[in-house]
Write a protein that holds these residues in place. Structure first.
Motif, short mmCIF file in Angstrom:
data_model
loop_
_atom_site.label_atom_id
_atom_site.label_comp_id
_atom_site.label_asym_id
_atom_site.label_seq_id
_atom_site.Cartn_x
_atom_site.Cartn_y
_atom_site.Cartn_z
N PRO A 81 4.51 15.81 -5.37
CA PRO A 81 3.89 14.67 -4.72
C PRO A 81 2.42 14.63 -5.17
N VAL A 82 1.89 13.44 -5.40
CA VAL A 82 0.56 13.33 -6.00
C VAL A 82 -0.28 12.29 -5.27
N GLY A 83 -1.57 12.38 -5.48
CA GLY A 83 -2.45 11.42 -4.84
C GLY A 83 -3.81 11.37 -5.50
N TRP A 84 -4.59 10.40 -5.08
CA TRP A 84 -5.98 10.26 -5.50
C TRP A 84 -6.87 10.23 -4.25
N PHE A 85 -7.97 10.92 -4.33
CA PHE A 85 -8.99 10.92 -3.29
C PHE A 85 -10.31 10.56 -3.94
N ARG A 86 -11.29 10.26 -3.12
CA ARG A 86 -12.63 10.02 -3.66
C ARG A 86 -13.67 10.56 -2.68
N GLN A 87 -14.83 10.82 -3.25
CA GLN A 87 -15.93 11.29 -2.42
C GLN A 87 -17.16 10.48 -2.76
N ARG A 88 -17.57 9.66 -1.82
CA ARG A 88 -18.77 8.84 -2.01
C ARG A 88 -19.99 9.65 -1.65
N PRO A 89 -21.16 9.29 -2.16
CA PRO A 89 -22.38 10.06 -1.89
C PRO A 89 -22.62 10.23 -0.39
N GLY A 90 -22.80 11.46 0.02
CA GLY A 90 -23.08 11.75 1.42
C GLY A 90 -21.90 11.65 2.35
N LYS A 91 -20.70 11.45 1.78
CA LYS A 91 -19.50 11.29 2.61
C LYS A 91 -18.49 12.40 2.34
N GLU A 92 -17.53 12.53 3.23
CA GLU A 92 -16.45 13.49 3.01
C GLU A 92 -15.43 12.89 2.03
N ARG A 93 -14.64 13.78 1.46
CA ARG A 93 -13.57 13.33 0.56
C ARG A 93 -12.56 12.53 1.37
N GLU A 94 -12.18 11.38 0.84
CA GLU A 94 -11.27 10.50 1.57
C GLU A 94 -10.07 10.10 0.72
N PHE A 95 -9.00 9.82 1.39
CA PHE A 95 -7.75 9.42 0.75
C PHE A 95 -7.91 8.03 0.12
N VAL A 96 -7.32 7.88 -1.07
CA VAL A 96 -7.31 6.58 -1.73
C VAL A 96 -5.87 6.07 -1.89
N ALA A 97 -5.03 6.90 -2.50
CA ALA A 97 -3.64 6.49 -2.74
C ALA A 97 -2.77 7.72 -2.89
N GLY A 98 -1.51 7.59 -2.48
CA GLY A 98 -0.58 8.71 -2.57
C GLY A 98 0.79 8.26 -3.00
N LEU A 99 1.50 9.14 -3.69
CA LEU A 99 2.83 8.82 -4.22
C LEU A 99 3.73 10.01 -3.97
N SER A 100 4.58 9.88 -2.95
CA SER A 100 5.55 10.94 -2.64
C SER A 100 6.86 10.24 -2.30
N TRP A 101 7.40 10.47 -1.11
CA TRP A 101 8.57 9.68 -0.70
C TRP A 101 8.14 8.25 -0.34
N THR A 102 6.88 8.09 -0.05
CA THR A 102 6.32 6.77 0.19
C THR A 102 5.13 6.56 -0.75
N THR A 103 4.77 5.31 -0.91
CA THR A 103 3.55 4.97 -1.64
C THR A 103 2.55 4.45 -0.62
N ASP A 104 1.38 5.08 -0.57
CA ASP A 104 0.41 4.75 0.47
C ASP A 104 -0.95 4.45 -0.15
N TYR A 105 -1.67 3.56 0.49
CA TYR A 105 -3.02 3.21 0.07
C TYR A 105 -3.95 3.17 1.27
N ALA A 106 -5.18 3.53 1.04
CA ALA A 106 -6.20 3.31 2.05
C ALA A 106 -6.39 1.80 2.22
N ASP A 107 -6.69 1.37 3.41
CA ASP A 107 -6.86 -0.06 3.66
C ASP A 107 -7.93 -0.67 2.76
N SER A 108 -8.94 0.12 2.45
CA SER A 108 -10.07 -0.40 1.67
C SER A 108 -9.71 -0.71 0.22
N VAL A 109 -8.57 -0.17 -0.26
CA VAL A 109 -8.21 -0.38 -1.66
C VAL A 109 -6.88 -1.11 -1.81
#
Length: 121
Positions: free
Chosen positions: A32-60
């Protein structure tokens, strides 16, 4: 498992970028795989994931697409209509346990080194 992310860069708002992640010696399709991102001064956040489901953060949602290229053994993130707030270091990740809605960074065991995406206004 070593993950190698690439494809980041500097673009203007509204443009597109495609990130790729390779796992030399491993078969990406077995994780199972995914992408995360870390914006300046912020914690690492979920962007997209691909496992049994495909998921996206609302912002993307509706702008980004996660996919595997099994022939090239890569994980990709197509990013369209980029916004300045998408500026971040992007990380690819792979987990050990398949499931649904793997949106938490604790769902993933292996991480790439990160690739910088900068979107200017």
């Amino acid at each position: 498992v070593q993950l190698q992310a690439s494809g980041g860069g500097l673009v203007q708002a509204g443009e597109s970028l495609r990130l790729s992640c390779a796992a030399p010696g491993r078969t990406f399709s077995t994780y199972p795989v995914g992408w995360f991102r870390q914006r300046p001064g912020k914690e690492r956040e979920f962007v997209a994931g691909l496992s049994w489901t495909t998921d996206y953060a609302d912002s993307v949602k509706d702008r980004f697409t996660i996919s595997r290229d099994n022939a090239k053994n890569t994980l990709n993130l197509q990013m369209n209509s980029l916004k300045p707030e998408d500026t971040a270091v992007y990380f690819c990740a792979a987990g050990l346990k398949w499931g649904e809605h793997l949106t938490n960074k604790n769902d993933y065991r292996y991480w790439g080194q990160g690739t910088q995406v900068t979107v200017s206004s």
